[in-house]
Design a protein around this motif. Sequence first.
Motif, PDB file in Angstrom:
ATOM      1  N   UNK A 193       3.364  -8.568  -2.453  1.00 15.87           N
ATOM      2  CA  UNK A 193       3.330  -8.804  -1.006  1.00 15.87           C
ATOM      3  C   UNK A 193       3.374  -7.485  -0.249  1.00 15.87           C
ATOM      4  N   UNK A 194       2.641  -7.420   0.827  1.00 10.19           N
ATOM      5  CA  UNK A 194       2.644  -6.226   1.656  1.00 10.19           C
ATOM      6  C   UNK A 194       3.736  -6.349   2.706  1.00 10.19           C
ATOM      7  N   UNK A 195       4.608  -5.368   2.785  1.00 14.44           N
ATOM      8  CA  UNK A 195       5.702  -5.407   3.763  1.00 14.44           C
ATOM      9  C   UNK A 195       5.284  -4.663   5.026  1.00 14.44           C
ATOM     10  N   UNK A 196       5.374  -5.375   6.141  1.00 15.95           N
ATOM     11  CA  UNK A 196       4.896  -4.841   7.410  1.00 15.95           C
ATOM     12  C   UNK A 196       5.521  -3.482   7.750  1.00 15.95           C
TER      13      UNK A 196
ATOM     14  N   UNK B 273      -9.485  -7.525   5.295  1.00 19.06           N
ATOM     15  CA  UNK B 273      -8.223  -7.776   4.614  1.00 19.06           C
ATOM     16  C   UNK B 273      -8.091  -6.816   3.443  1.00 19.06           C
ATOM     17  N   UNK B 274      -6.934  -6.864   2.805  1.00 24.34           N
ATOM     18  CA  UNK B 274      -6.719  -6.130   1.574  1.00 24.34           C
ATOM     19  C   UNK B 274      -7.584  -6.795   0.505  1.00 24.34           C
TER      20      UNK B 274
ATOM     21  N   UNK C  74     -13.296 -16.891   3.921  1.00 30.53           N
ATOM     22  CA  UNK C  74     -13.364 -17.983   4.889  1.00 30.53           C
ATOM     23  C   UNK C  74     -13.551 -17.485   6.308  1.00 30.53           C
ATOM     24  N   UNK C  75     -12.790 -16.468   6.679  1.00 26.75           N
ATOM     25  CA  UNK C  75     -12.821 -16.033   8.072  1.00 26.75           C
ATOM     26  C   UNK C  75     -13.730 -14.835   8.284  1.00 26.75           C
TER      27      UNK C  75
ATOM     28  N   UNK D 157     -12.293 -11.449   4.076  1.00 23.89           N
ATOM     29  CA  UNK D 157     -11.823 -12.778   3.695  1.00 23.89           C
ATOM     30  C   UNK D 157     -13.002 -13.740   3.608  1.00 23.89           C
TER      31      UNK D 157
ATOM     32  N   UNK E  31     -12.836 -11.936   8.045  1.00 23.99           N
ATOM     33  CA  UNK E  31     -12.035 -10.873   8.654  1.00 23.99           C
ATOM     34  C   UNK E  31     -11.635  -9.831   7.611  1.00 23.99           C
TER      35      UNK E  31
ATOM     36  N   UNK F  23       3.725   0.186   8.091  1.00 19.34           N
ATOM     37  CA  UNK F  23       3.680   0.807   9.411  1.00 19.34           C
ATOM     38  C   UNK F  23       4.133   2.265   9.366  1.00 19.34           C
TER      39      UNK F  23
END
Lengths: 648, 256
Positions: free
Chosen positions: B167-170, B21-22, B16-17, B14, B19, B174
């Motif tokens: 959107x990624x569905x949790x 990410x996708x 900004x952070x 990312x 971190x 999982x």
Amino acid sequence: MAIDWLPSVLIVTLLILAVIGGVRRANLWRAGQPEKVDIVAGLLALPKRYLQDLHHVVARDKYMSQSHVATAGGFVLSMILVLLVHVFGVSNRLLAGALLVALGLMFVGALFIAKRRLQPPSRLSKGPWMRLPKSLLTFAVTFFVLTLPMAGVLPEGTGNWLLTMILSAGIIISLSELLFGMTWGGPMKHAFAGALHLAFHRRPERFGGGRSTGLKPAALGGEVHGVAKPSDFKWNQLLGFDACVQCGKCEAMCPAFAAGQPLNPKKLIQDMVVGLAGGTDANYAGSPYPAGKGEARALGSAKGGADNVITAGLVDADTLWSCTTCRACVEECPMMIEHVDAIVDMRRFVTMEKGQTPNKGAQVLENIIATDNPNGYAPGSRTHWAADQNLPLMKDKQQVDVLFWVSDGAFDMRSQRILRAFVTLMKAAKVDVAILGDEERDCGDVARRLGDDASFQSLAKRNLATLSQYKFNKIVTTDPHAYHCLRNEYSDLDVNGVLSQGASGQAVEVLHHTTFLNHLVEQGLLNFERFSDTRMTYHDPCYLGRYNGEYEAPRELLRSLGINITEMARSGYRSRCCGGGGGAPITDIPGERRIADMRMADVTETGAELVAVGCQQCTAMLEGVVEPRPVVKDIAEILVGQLIEEVH
Amino acid sequence: MPLNIVSLVSVGRHPQSGRSRRAEQDGRAVEMGLKLAGQQLSVVHVGNPDEPVLRQYAGMGLSSLTVLKQADRFDAVPVLQRYLEQKNIDIVLTGVRSESGESSGMVPYLLAHALGWPVVARVADIVCVEKGEAQVLLALPRGQRRAVRVALPFIASLDLAAPPARQSAFGVGLRAKIETIESIGEVDQIRVDWQEAEAKPRAKRLKTVKAKTAAERFKAATAKPQGDAGKVLINETTQQKAQAIFDLLLEEKVIR
């Protein structure tokens, strides 16, 4: 009556059918997920919950509460006496006389109910509900006549075949509604399911004046997250849906319904009933979901079953996303049904299983995951707003009295004005305060309301881990949403008891800034000039008022400035939402009006030039209304303008 | 016949952070793959199978994801080449460049070179695939598109103009199965020798506003660059065409 045994046979037959129906209905609820409920304690608490807690809500409408007391009280008493007198054949004139009195009481109550049905308000469901007062009156009249001989008013054996026929028909008609219909899905179902719902309520803390508003954590890691099918609800949630009396009080209060968004809480609960019992919504006789942007769906097109996915045919996802989670419906519901819990449960499925959070939802959730704030700002810029505030960091202080939870308002220039005002006030009162700085993260409110409980739980755990490093007695925040999360929702995830043990050994007090400032004013730590004569009203934020019961502190603060608050028609527990809660501005489901505009119209109606609020989200929503309109200010901003600072 | 499509994914970062990410473009590669092949799509990552970001890709609706397991110091290209050679693949989808690591943007080219396939760079959309040929839209600056036809198999790198990742569905992520394939890699010596340091923010160039009116600003933002140095050579011989390119490269100091 010509045939003495006929009434008792009819009564017993319908009673047996009612019992069979009751068992069948109970089995429908048992399709739900297990949930631990103290059955015995619940049943024992039932009378008190009904007579006190439920009546407290119903009594807001005096006409209806008195009619209901007469009708329901009269009916329950009559039914017991009918069993004694007509089935068990206890021949006692006193008993029969009591039955006549009870029936009389019920008759009077039913007359008032019938009167209201002459011109029913739009929120009431029609259909079978229009028939109910007639059934009630039939019951009262039939058994009145039937009991007259036993009370010695008429000689025994009065009547001919015609009367026998009429009375038998009366018994069948009235008891079909009042006994058989009670368990087979008629309007009287509300009495049967409602009583059990009160006994086995999922939030027993709500009874006896308590408050329970925090959402329950979702179980993560299973085959399904959230509620996909009616059978994924807890069994007592299903029972709760069945308790609905279709009075439409929720509909009348719902901001999304008023805005023409496709949500009607009453219809939603009825759709849940369709889901748990199977079938279509063809028999629904109340207001439909407003059309929103699309075409309104024709009645009968919504199909459901206990094992059918709800959003595939029963309820449109837009309906779920229209909710602002303001809890106005829950507050208003005389049956104490939990609409918001159900809506968020279903949202969890749409977000965590389908990945279909509408509009900006997906992006906001992705930002929350990657940057710990909904707008994707650099986490390292969280404290930039306080560059000139000389605020100590927890990292340096380790122990303070007050931890100021800044919230994501830190990134928003309008909210920063509120934050600065509050800091000025705290400094004037010489509060021992510090902030977490860049260690703070989003509280998880938005993620949770958007159905992403995985992200909420992750944020909550990480925030708790950060908090566990430091010692403090109080957490104070200007954001009612963060306040609610920290106060009511973190406890479920706080396994190490971070919040249950503060620096002084007592539980950490989580406070909203208005409550905290009010304490400071009461202690004489802050002095204010009187406020000039501006006509002012106060808007109760949902997450401060209905969620946390804080109605007084903000008003006391304003009164301490000598302000005479002009209250809006809808204030206090009936306050109308600004439209900013529950992620509604993010999912942005179109309607005919904007909720914020309606709320501003409420403000304008009072003639106020200034509206005081206690929430940055409300500030943003209300300031989004086009001018000319009253000025919007947070209470901290109003106070800081009147602050008398000591000069040394 | 269903298409055999492979999307290659990497761990993003990312801006900004910082971190994990996708990755923006790799997410688009999966999105495009799902559009073309649906559930038949295979998604491949080279690296650590326990990387949590893989679940974010899987959450887009994948039932499984293949990881060619190897440590960071190994080169991703040789393993990928061996893996792709074994399969009968029609299209390989990648991002233009990764958001972490070397971020050289060379993977599609090196792979194509090794496999002997064409590269289609900066794809905005793959419209359809018929009779062993794909209709592809390439992304050009200012929202322009160029339609090309490419014979299968090929490697396509997805531009940011391609449809964004869903959107990624949790829950889906999982439950997805991560199939790990142990691989013998070659140490990427260049990468190992590199030193990473925080980038310094580049000094901003002063912006001189030349446009006086809104119309001028609009024109400046939308008009095509007025390059009249371009030449179109169609009827010339191959020799002349090559010479023209060579001259241009010399002129632009690409080669000296």
